[in-house]
Scaffold this motif. Structure first.
Motif, short mmCIF file in Angstrom:
data_model
loop_
_atom_site.label_atom_id
_atom_site.label_comp_id
_atom_site.label_asym_id
_atom_site.label_seq_id
_atom_site.Cartn_x
_atom_site.Cartn_y
_atom_site.Cartn_z
N LEU A 228 69.03 50.66 103.26
CA LEU A 228 68.27 51.78 102.69
C LEU A 228 67.74 51.46 101.29
N ILE A 229 68.59 50.86 100.45
CA ILE A 229 68.15 50.53 99.10
C ILE A 229 67.03 49.50 99.14
N ALA A 230 67.19 48.48 99.98
CA ALA A 230 66.16 47.45 100.09
C ALA A 230 64.85 48.03 100.61
N ALA A 231 64.93 48.90 101.61
CA ALA A 231 63.71 49.52 102.16
C ALA A 231 63.01 50.36 101.08
N ALA A 232 63.79 51.05 100.27
CA ALA A 232 63.20 51.88 99.22
C ALA A 232 62.49 51.03 98.18
N ILE A 233 63.08 49.88 97.84
CA ILE A 233 62.44 49.00 96.86
C ILE A 233 61.16 48.40 97.43
N VAL A 234 61.21 47.97 98.69
CA VAL A 234 60.00 47.43 99.34
C VAL A 234 58.91 48.49 99.36
N ALA A 235 59.28 49.74 99.58
CA ALA A 235 58.29 50.82 99.67
C ALA A 235 57.51 50.98 98.37
N ILE A 236 58.13 50.71 97.22
CA ILE A 236 57.46 50.92 95.93
C ILE A 236 57.06 49.60 95.26
N GLU A 237 57.39 48.46 95.86
CA GLU A 237 57.08 47.16 95.25
C GLU A 237 55.57 46.97 95.16
N PRO A 238 55.03 46.79 93.94
CA PRO A 238 53.58 46.65 93.77
C PRO A 238 52.99 45.48 94.55
N PHE A 239 53.75 44.40 94.71
CA PHE A 239 53.24 43.24 95.45
C PHE A 239 52.87 43.63 96.88
N PHE A 240 53.79 44.30 97.56
CA PHE A 240 53.53 44.70 98.95
C PHE A 240 52.42 45.74 99.03
N ILE A 241 52.40 46.66 98.10
CA ILE A 241 51.35 47.68 98.10
C ILE A 241 49.99 47.02 97.86
N GLY A 242 49.94 46.07 96.92
CA GLY A 242 48.68 45.40 96.61
C GLY A 242 48.10 44.68 97.81
N TYR A 243 48.92 43.92 98.51
CA TYR A 243 48.40 43.15 99.64
C TYR A 243 48.27 43.97 100.91
N SER A 244 48.85 45.16 100.92
CA SER A 244 48.60 46.06 102.06
C SER A 244 47.19 46.62 102.01
N GLN A 245 46.55 46.57 100.85
CA GLN A 245 45.21 47.13 100.69
C GLN A 245 44.13 46.05 100.71
N GLN A 246 44.46 44.90 101.25
CA GLN A 246 43.47 43.84 101.42
C GLN A 246 43.29 43.52 102.89
N ALA A 247 42.05 43.37 103.31
CA ALA A 247 41.78 42.96 104.69
C ALA A 247 41.96 41.46 104.78
N ARG A 248 43.22 41.04 104.64
CA ARG A 248 43.60 39.64 104.72
C ARG A 248 44.90 39.54 105.50
N SER A 249 45.34 38.33 105.79
CA SER A 249 46.45 38.13 106.73
C SER A 249 47.83 38.21 106.09
N TYR A 250 47.92 38.46 104.78
CA TYR A 250 49.20 38.31 104.08
C TYR A 250 50.28 39.26 104.59
N SER A 251 49.96 40.53 104.76
CA SER A 251 50.98 41.48 105.24
C SER A 251 51.49 41.08 106.62
N LEU A 252 50.60 40.61 107.47
CA LEU A 252 51.01 40.18 108.81
C LEU A 252 51.97 39.00 108.73
N MET A 253 51.64 38.00 107.91
CA MET A 253 52.52 36.82 107.88
C MET A 253 53.86 37.14 107.23
N PHE A 254 53.89 38.03 106.22
CA PHE A 254 55.17 38.43 105.64
C PHE A 254 56.03 39.14 106.68
N PHE A 255 55.40 39.99 107.47
CA PHE A 255 56.13 40.71 108.51
C PHE A 255 56.69 39.75 109.57
N LEU A 256 55.85 38.84 110.06
CA LEU A 256 56.27 37.95 111.13
C LEU A 256 57.36 36.98 110.67
#
Length: 622
Positions: free
Chosen positions: A175-203
């Motif tokens: 739960l703590i880790a999920a909460a930090i990921v939810a607010i982490e600027p790095f993940f938020i930043g790359y979630s708003q780009q039409a690029r492959s980064y979020s997909l490769m981090f997930f996989l």
């Protein structure tokens, strides 16, 4: 007992649901407010089988004779490296021709998709482009839909981090880790780009989740077939989402070398590795990646030449020679930004004296904590010492006093990592090693490649972003461990973290305002997508007999892969047509007399209507 467990489970899932909703909201906020930039333009056209600058649309943009058209399609001019590109020069005599959206959207062959990927992204990320193509078939072709695919995988990262943390370290860690990921600027930043980064981090994270379960079950000879299948699929697709995912698989190999002691397990993992790599091998030999290795070698030599001759003034940004000092300076933020405690501090803090004092105070806090019981002193005074030490540095700091204090506290807070390791049981210690390896190895891999290639260009956070989930899980374990230390130290750490979260929130605010070079690449906010606005205005104003005129900007040739067949750019026309109806018969032409405006020439009116002025709005083309 059963009722209490049910209530705990319900409470856990409610907390997790709130985290997911918050994380989703943060990722959707302002999603399509700002224009797509150069890399996203490449994404959009590649997903539709179109080469940026029209290398596979010569009949659309120029007047070709039949023999010319046949020449472009001959095997001699295919992208099979490298003989043709070495001798090829574009033809200045190809005059622009009128074309329509229907012609732009003419059916594409699989070879068109291969060429688009090869030319516009060196054959990288084919799985992402395949997904995006069908995603936009369902949800429409728009900036929002293109970027929302990244949002989806970024939200899924929150879910997998929770599952990973819960499975291997307990519910609270998840739960703590999920909460930090939810607010982490790095993940938020790359979630708003039409690029492959979020997909490769997930996989890659999901592949590690399967991998660790396989390693732990092998000695017990448990049923692992499904885990192997899951690992092979996710590992294979991660490499086909971005070639740098190979660093994660090398990290897995290192962990297996340390902890896999089963011969059959080694055989199975070897077979799995071959199976996972077979997809990218096929792609590089027979698919759309046939030019990749040649291009990578070409780019490495080009960037090295830029580092040696034009480090501060070249078309690709600052590229420095790979000296120990340069690599250290570039790599330090990659490590420090992994932990929220130190996120952004290397960017904000300045002054060697200030840094030395701050680090020294952090070390003094560690020494005081470890040896305080050997010093006789009043309990109240003892409790005040940590705060006095932390704040005392403000007398010496010449700038960013609070952030230097945070650095001291962060050094102290991170010093408890060995304690977390020591207090863990044998199984958890083994699991911690995968956390250490995956948190550090991707960046170490980039450092090794930097020295090998002789330049610092590849030392970027997005290329080692695989490390974030594991660093966050380690931070989650630390946050729980702090509850076992004395109140004054715990208070110091949490006050420091609260102050640091304030600065992190400022960075997130900068990102939403499009003023974050770190997470959004831009310090001056972009306007809304000018091409989308132009397309809407064209649909509103166009009448039969009108002609749309696109600016023909100078096209800079930065590498051999950029060569097409014209000396001017057709990007403005290409990207605008992405937002026009696929069957439209609007008459369009490249206007070689100007470079800044999309115009609409009305029938019988010599003065054209300005659809959009593009100067300064191209975000990467200039």
């Amino acid at each position: 007992m059963s009722s209490n467990r049910t209530n705990e489970t319900l409470k856990t899932w409610l907390i997790f649901a709130v985290i997911l909703i918050a994380g989703t909201a943060l990722r959707l906020h302002n999603l399509d407010r700002y224009s797509i930039f150069f890399d996203e333009r490449s994404t959009m056209v590649i997903s539709q089988g179109v080469v940026l600058e029209g290398a596979n649309q010569k009949e659309v943009f120029s007047k070709l004779t039949l023999s010319d058209s046949q020449f472009w399609k001959t095997p001699e001019f295919s992208l099979r490296p490298p003989r043709v590109l070495r001798s090829f020069t574009y033809n200045e005599n190809y005059a622009p021709r009128a074309f329509t959206p229907a012609e732009f959207w003419a059916s594409k062959t699989i070879e068109d998709y291969y060429e688009a990927n090869n030319r516009s992204d060196i054959g990288n990320s084919p799985f992402y482009y395949l997904l995006l193509h069908y995603w936009m078939e369902v949800f429409g072709l728009s900036d929002f839909s293109a970027r929302s695919l990244s949002v989806l995988f970024s939200v899924l990262i929150i879910g997998v981090v929770y599952l990973f943390g819960r499975r291997f370290f307990g519910v609270n860690t998840g739960l703590i880790a999920a909460a930090i990921v939810a607010i982490e600027p790095f993940f938020i930043g790359y979630s708003q780009q039409a690029r492959s980064y979020s997909l490769m981090f997930f996989l890659t994270l999901l592949a590690t989740y399967f991998f660790l379960q396989i390693i732990e079950r092998e000695p017990a000879k448990g049923k692992t077939t499904r885990l192997y299948i899951g690992y092979i699929i996710t590992a294979a697709l991660s490499i086909l989402s971005h070639f740098l995912s190979i660093a994660v698989l090398l990290g897995h190999a290192l962990y297996a070398l340390l902890f896999l002691r089963n011969v059959k397990g080694w055989i199975r993992m070897a077979v799995s590795a071959v199976a996972a790599l077979s997809g990218v091998a096929w792609w590089m030999i027979y698919g759309g990646g046939t030019y990749t290795l040649h291009t990578l070698n070409y780019q490495a030599a080009l960037y090295k030449r830029m580092a040696e001759t034009r480090p501060m003034d070249n078309p690709f940004g600052i590229i420095l020679p790979a000296t120990i000092g340069n690599v250290f300076t570039k790599a330090l933020p990659l490590f420090s930004d992994l932990i929220i405690f130190t996120n952004g501090l290397t960017d904000a803090l300045a002054g060697r004296k200030n840094v030395i004092v701050s680090i020294s105070i952090g070390v003094l806090l560690i020494i005081w904590y470890r040896f305080r019981n050997h010093i006789k002193m009043h309990d109240g005074l003892k409790a005040a010492i940590p705060f006095v030490l932390a704040i005392s540095g403000a007398v010496f700091y010449s700038n960013h006093k609070l952030q230097f204090i945070i650095l001291s506290v962060s050094i102290f807070a991170l010093s408890f990592i060995p304690d977390v390791h020591i207090q863990a049981d044998k199984q958890h210690r083994r699991r911690l090693w995968i956390i250490y390896i995956m948190a550090l190895f991707p960046t170490i891999f980039l450092i090794i490649m930097s020295f090998k290639n002789g330049h610092t260009y590849g030392l970027m956070q997005r290329y080692s972003g695989f490390s974030f989930p594991y660093a966050i899980i380690l931070l989650s374990l630390l946050l729980q461990y702090y509850n076992t230390i004395k109140l004054e130290f715990r208070a110091l750490i949490f006050v420091g973290l609260a102050c640091q979260l304030y600065f992190v929130s400022l960075r997130l605010g900068e990102f939403y305002a499009d003023r974050s070079v770190k997470y959004g690449y831009f310090s001056t906010p972009r306007a809304p997508n000018p091409y989308y606005e132009a397309a809407q205005k064209i649909k509103e104003l166009y009448q039969e007999g009108d002609t749309i005129l696109y600016p023909a900007s100078r096209y800079p040739i930065l590498s051999e892969m950029d060569r097409t067949f014209l000396s001017y750019s057709v990007q403005d026309a290409q990207v605008t047509n992405l937002y026009l109806p696929k069957d439209a018969q609007y008459v369009q032409v490249m206007d070689t007399t100007q470079t800044t405006h999309i115009l609409l020439k009305k029938a019988g009116n010599p003065e054209p209507v300005v659809i959009k002025k593009l100067k300064g709005l191209r975000y990467g083309l200039e």
